[in-house]
Design a protein around this motif. Structure first.
Motif: not given
Length: 216
Positions: A2-3, A6, A104-106, A108, A110, A170
């Motif tokens: 994970s970063h 993104y 989904h990334l948010k 998490r 990010a 990323s």
């Protein structure tokens, strides 16, 4: 892995740059795809040439100038479509997987951002049309630094604003030349190779190659 952030290129990565011509496919005729390809190629070429010359003209103006060139190269194309094609650029379709992947990334934790050659107005319009305005945290436009990608100052906007080292970011782009520039800057890069194109810029390779954003 994970970063912290993104960051996504907009045109060709989140938004389908060929959607404008495709909406008017019957009127564009058999040369529609070639017309769209040339429009996009010249749009980018004009941005690179201006950056190399040390001058700046905003991306919306370059989009119109490159469209005029495409019409000149394809005299069979109906010039009365110019206004409609330009208007369509403010409401480009996003690729179907984009909203779910970004959410989904948010979720998490990010940060989610766009880093694009587009003007703030163009990008805000596209983001709102795609329903991404509640997912994307920040929009970074080259308008701030008055240089186009792949100038390092463009990528530096992200690290300076977020106070992050480059390798904490990323960066995703469908444009291989953009990936090369971001890799040189120090981002972790993911080439979204939607067109199954051959690789290039071997000395600045991506960390990952994917056919879409789905596996990010």
């Amino acid at each position: 892995m994970s970063h912290a952030a993104y960051v996504f290129d907009a045109y060709g990565t989140l938004f389908d740059v060929h959607a404008a011509v495709r909406r008017h496919a019957p009127a564009m005729g058999a040369d529609g795809q070639a017309f769209s390809d040339l429009w996009r190629a010249k749009q980018l070429e004009y941005s690179w040439i201006r950056t190399l010359m040390g001058t700046y003209t905003d991306f919306w103006t370059l989009t119109e100038q490159s469209l005029d060139y495409a019409f000149a190269r394809f005299p069979s194309a109906d010039r009365t479509l110019k206004t409609a094609l330009l208007d369509a650029y403010w409401h480009l379709d996003c690729y179907p997987e984009v909203p779910g992947v970004l959410k989904h990334l948010k979720d998490r934790g990010a940060r989610i951002a766009i880093l694009s050659n587009g003007t703030p107005q163009m990008l805000q319009s596209a983001v709102k049309k795609a329903g991404l305005d509640l997912i994307i945290d920040d929009i970074f436009s080259v308008e701030t630094v008055k240089s186009f990608k792949t100038a390092p100052a463009v990528y530096d906007m992200v690290t300076t604003t977020y106070r992050l080292y480059p390798d904490a970011v990323s960066f995703q782009s469908s444009n291989r030349w953009d990936i090369a520039g971001a890799t040189k800057f120090g981002f972790r890069t993911v080439w979204i190779n939607r067109g199954n194109m051959p690789d290039e810029y071997a000395d600045y390779g991506p960390s990952l190659i994917l056919p879409s954003l789905e596996s990010l």
